[in-house]
Each structure stands twice: as C-alpha cells, then as structure tokens.
Design a protein around this motif. Structure first.
Motif, PDB file in Angstrom:
ATOM      1  N   GLN A 134       0.660  -6.553   6.416  1.00  0.00           N
ATOM      2  CA  GLN A 134       0.086  -5.894   4.921  1.00  0.00           C
ATOM      3  C   GLN A 134       0.467  -4.866   4.586  1.00  0.00           C
ATOM      4  O   GLN A 134       0.307  -5.392   3.185  1.00  0.00           O
ATOM      5  N   THR A 135       0.298  -4.078   5.010  1.00  0.00           N
ATOM      6  CA  THR A 135       0.383  -2.804   4.854  1.00  0.00           C
ATOM      7  C   THR A 135       2.335  -2.303   4.126  1.00  0.00           C
ATOM      8  O   THR A 135       2.331  -2.050   3.037  1.00  0.00           O
ATOM      9  N   ASP A 137       4.087  -4.765   3.238  1.00  0.00           N
ATOM     10  CA  ASP A 137       4.711  -6.120   2.205  1.00  0.00           C
ATOM     11  C   ASP A 137       3.972  -4.981   0.850  1.00  0.00           C
ATOM     12  O   ASP A 137       4.554  -4.823   0.033  1.00  0.00           O
ATOM     13  N   LYS A 138       2.703  -4.724   1.551  1.00  0.00           N
ATOM     14  CA  LYS A 138       2.494  -4.091  -0.088  1.00  0.00           C
ATOM     15  C   LYS A 138       2.533  -2.750  -1.252  1.00  0.00           C
ATOM     16  O   LYS A 138       3.275  -3.072  -2.290  1.00  0.00           O
ATOM     17  N   LEU A 139       3.339  -2.016   0.046  1.00  0.00           N
ATOM     18  CA  LEU A 139       4.039  -1.175  -0.943  1.00  0.00           C
ATOM     19  C   LEU A 139       5.201  -1.271  -1.230  1.00  0.00           C
ATOM     20  O   LEU A 139       5.473  -0.538  -2.241  1.00  0.00           O
ATOM     21  N   GLN A 141       5.828  -4.513  -2.760  1.00  0.00           N
ATOM     22  CA  GLN A 141       6.204  -4.950  -3.717  1.00  0.00           C
ATOM     23  C   GLN A 141       5.817  -4.099  -4.989  1.00  0.00           C
ATOM     24  O   GLN A 141       6.058  -3.958  -5.970  1.00  0.00           O
ATOM     25  N   LYS A 142       4.265  -2.800  -4.654  1.00  0.00           N
ATOM     26  CA  LYS A 142       4.282  -2.010  -5.201  1.00  0.00           C
ATOM     27  C   LYS A 142       5.964  -0.868  -5.716  1.00  0.00           C
ATOM     28  O   LYS A 142       5.754  -0.386  -7.159  1.00  0.00           O
ATOM     29  N   THR A 145       8.159  -2.430  -8.553  1.00  0.00           N
ATOM     30  CA  THR A 145       6.860  -2.648  -9.765  1.00  0.00           C
ATOM     31  C   THR A 145       7.550  -0.914 -10.182  1.00  0.00           C
ATOM     32  O   THR A 145       7.883  -1.319 -11.528  1.00  0.00           O
ATOM     33  N   GLU A 326       1.959   5.329  -9.735  1.00  0.00           N
ATOM     34  CA  GLU A 326       2.450   3.854  -9.296  1.00  0.00           C
ATOM     35  C   GLU A 326       1.531   4.687  -7.533  1.00  0.00           C
ATOM     36  O   GLU A 326       1.038   3.575  -6.366  1.00  0.00           O
ATOM     37  N   PHE A 330      -1.325   2.279  -4.829  1.00  0.00           N
ATOM     38  CA  PHE A 330      -1.507   1.688  -3.402  1.00  0.00           C
ATOM     39  C   PHE A 330      -2.123   3.246  -3.327  1.00  0.00           C
ATOM     40  O   PHE A 330      -2.508   2.149  -2.263  1.00  0.00           O
ATOM     41  N   TRP A 333      -5.331   1.303  -2.935  1.00  0.00           N
ATOM     42  CA  TRP A 333      -5.348  -0.127  -2.184  1.00  0.00           C
ATOM     43  C   TRP A 333      -5.340   0.085  -0.677  1.00  0.00           C
ATOM     44  O   TRP A 333      -6.402   0.074  -0.570  1.00  0.00           O
ATOM     45  N   ALA A 334      -5.173   1.478  -0.460  1.00  0.00           N
ATOM     46  CA  ALA A 334      -5.151   1.486   0.803  1.00  0.00           C
ATOM     47  C   ALA A 334      -5.984   2.448   1.667  1.00  0.00           C
ATOM     48  O   ALA A 334      -6.376   2.275   2.577  1.00  0.00           O
TER      49      ALA A 334
END
Length: 416
Positions: A134-135, A137-139, A141-142, A145, A326, A330, A333-334
């Motif tokens: 999860q972590t 993957d999100k990092l 993807q951001k 972006t 950005e 993140f 979100w974290a």
C-alpha cells in the motif's frame, strides 16, 4: 514505520564507485529476494541508472543501518567507500527526493525526461516481484502525478536535453561537421536510441549499431538506416568509426585498450572520439591513455550540462512548488493511515454494542413485552453506551481545568 530513500548519485560519487553498486538485469531479482527475505524492508523499489542507485523502502524505525549494510554486503564493497558518498532521506524528505528525481530536478541534465521512464520500469519490476504494498504503491503513483504536472505545467522540458544530447553536443565540439563522420553506437536501449536520433538530426555520414542481440540492433538499424553487428564483430569494424558512443548493461568492459590500439593502427593514427555513458563502464579506463583516443565518461559531460541548468532554472523553481504541493498531499494521506485502525476499532465497538442491545430488544418483543417500552429501553441504553466515554472525557478535562482539552472534546463530539 519509516520511509527511507538511500542512494548514491553523480553528485556524491564518481563513476568508478557508482558502477560498483549498480544493479543489473542479471542480479536485480536476486537483490529483491535478498532484501525482503532478510526482513530488512517490508516494501522496496530499487532504481539503478548510469547516474544513480537508490533504494526506496518501508522499514521499521531504527533500521536504516541494516539497509546500508545490505547494500555493502550484496555488492561486496567496503563500507568506508560508501560512508561519505551515500545519502539518506526519511519520510517526507524521502517523498520529496523521489518526486524531485522523477521530475528531472536531481538529474545530471536538469529536466531530462528519461529518468521518469526508468523509475516507472523500476516500480513495475518491484510490483512484479511482489515487493510493493500500500505505502510504496501510493507513493509512486503520487510521484508519477507530480512528474506529469511538472512536465505539463512548466517548461522544464523545453528544448529537451539528456545525457544522450550532451554526448552528441560534445562530439560537435570535437568535429566541426558531423556529416563527415562515421559513428559506432554500442547498445540498443533507450539512451542509444536518443543518441541515434540526435546524430540523425546532424546528418552523420554513416551509423553502425552493435548489440549483444543482433535482432535488437536491427530494429534500431532499420529506424535510422544504420548497419548492424554483434558485439563480437566490433573489432572488425572499429577502425571505420570516428566516433564511438556506448551505453549497455554489460557488467564488464566491451572495448579494451588493445582493441583501440589495433583500430588506431588501421586508421593510421587518425583520432577516434569515444563517449562511454554506461555504468558499469563499457570502455576500459586505460583507453584514455592512448595518444589519439579521446575518451569521455558521463562525469565528463558535466560542463555541457551546467549550461542547460541556467536556462531551466525558472521552470525548476515552478516545479519545486508543484513537488511541495504533491509531497504535502502524500504526507496527509500517510498521516490519515494512523487513524484508520482507531476508526475501525471505534466503529466495531459501537456496532457490537448495537448488536447486543438489539438482540436483547428482539428477545423482549418475542416474549411479549410492550413494544413502546422495548423501543424506549433500547434507545436509552444505546444512547447511554455511546455517550459514556465522551461524558467521562468532558468530566476529566473539567476537573483538571484543561480548557484546550475541553474544547477539543467538544469539537470531537459536535458541540462546537
């Protein structure tokens, strides 16, 4: 939990050290298996290019030294060699660093776009090997972006330059007219493709492409009208090249001093210009000792690259603002993740209490108890259960004259 970015790059170490800790396609899977099997990191992505080797990972607090030691052990280098050349970034700083790298702000050539593709490939490899959750993957993807915003909202990529462009620019400084030169390109990857594109724009007299796999060389050859050969055939054709530009993933040098000496004899000592932009190096360092062989590595391209930095500085400042935004998104979100378990626990407790009281109410109705009495008792008991903890918090804050705490509790339960 801690996010760690551990790395070594063109700013902190020479190519001679960077090539020692570079990961190749041949050992990257072994590296992932090793670092995860030893429990050093729960999630990891490894980025390895000619200018940097970086490990992005999720670790337990106090574990960064284990990552450094793993890198030392895996590549069998001395820890003293890396001590002053590696850098570490944690949590938000690690996020910012990755986004700056992906946006081309930490590259040898400011704003160069190739690094984003390399990071995407590194991320895809980590996902393929189940090293991402999860972590990270999100990092990432951001990060993608952020990099896209940098490209579309600033002019950081205007007049795009790269190490490949710098190599061709240096060739133009050596040869006044590239249209009269013959060029041998070694490798068939993205960097050599870019080199070939720039050379084609200069209308070079002839291009030759050598690669370990002939079919890949032929793809590039068809694209640019170049002749092709395998790496084993290079000695037979090397003397025909005025310029040699090499970028492969070979773990050992492809061109040695003796090979160049032989080529120079056939050329009657006519100079040959070589640019080695591979890490590990494709051309032996000793080649530069020969009188009519002019050898340059990626580190030697720094002068050309510095000129490009000035032209892109304004765009870089705009890009930094985007990355700050950005990074903050993140971080938010974290931070929200820390509340997820508490929210689940609170909801589960409330639902369990509801189910218990509802079960009792249904049983009372089945036993013939008055409907209105059952509903009233259910409402009262459920209300008392749900307001018990907030009431205790209000009483406790009031007794201790903790006005700030009292205001916080009031906001939490919706009174303010």
């Amino acid at each position: 939990m801690t996010l760690l970015a551990l790395g070594i790059n063109h700013n902190t170490a020479p190519v001679s050290l960077r090539e020692k800790v570079a990961f190749s396609p041949d050992n990257i899977e072994e590296a992932f298996a090793s670092i995860t099997a030893e429990g050093i990191a729960s999630e990891v992505v490894i980025v390895s290019t000619c200018n940097r080797t970086e490990i992005y990972c999720k670790i337990e607090q106090g574990e960064p030294e284990r990552v450094t030691q793993w890198l030392v052990d895996f590549h069998q280098v001395k820890i003293d060699e890396l001590a002053t050349c590696t850098y570490r970034h944690y949590d938000t700083d690690a996020v910012r660093h990755l986004m700056r790298v992906a946006g081309g702000l930490d590259s040898l050539v400011l704003g160069e776009p190739q690094i984003l593709g390399q990071i995407k490939q590194a991320f895809a490899k980590a996902k393929q090997l189940n090293a991402v959750a999860q972590t990270l993957d999100k990092l990432f993807q951001k990060t993608f972006t952020a990099a896209k915003r940098v490209r579309t909202e600033t002019e950081i990529g205007a007049n795009a330059v790269s190490v490949a462009f710098a190599a061709v620019s240096l060739s133009k400084h050596i040869f006044d007219d590239l249209s009269k030169t013959r060029v041998l390109l070694i490798g068939a990857g993205e960097t050599i493709d870019l080199v070939a594109t720039h050379l084609s724009d200069q209308n070079v007299c002839e291009m030759m492409v050598a690669n370990r796999t002939l079919s890949r060389a032929e793809v590039l050859g068809d694209k640019f009208g170049a002749s092709t050969m395998t790496l084993e055939e290079i000695p037979q054709h090397l003397h025909n090249a005025d310029i040699v530009i090499s970028s492969t993933a070979s773990p050992l040098p492809i061109i040695g001093k003796g090979m160049i000496e032989s080529a120079l004899k056939l050329r009657k000592q006519k100079p040959i210009f070589l640019v080695d932009i591979a890490v590990p190096r494709d051309i032996e360092e000793e080649v530069g000792e020969l009188g009519n062989a002019y050898l340059y590595t990626v580190d030697d391209l720094q002068g050309i690259i510095e000129q490009n930095k000035e032209a892109r500085q304004d765009a870089a400042e705009q890009a930094e603002q985007i990355i700050t935004e950005e990074t903050q998104l993140f971080a938010e979100w974290a931070a929200s993740l820390s509340s997820v378990d508490s929210i689940k626990e609170y909801r589960n407790a409330a639902m369990a209490e509801k189910e218990l009281l509802l079960e009792r109410a249904i049983a009372a109705l089945q036993n013939g108890t008055d409907n209105e009495r059952v509903l009233t008792e259910l409402a009262n008991k459920l209300t008392n259960k749900l307001i018990h903890a907030p009431t205790q918090a209000l009483v406790s804050a009031g007794k201790r004259n903790q006005d700030d705490e009292l205001l916080l509790v009031r906001r939490v339960i919706g009174l303010d």
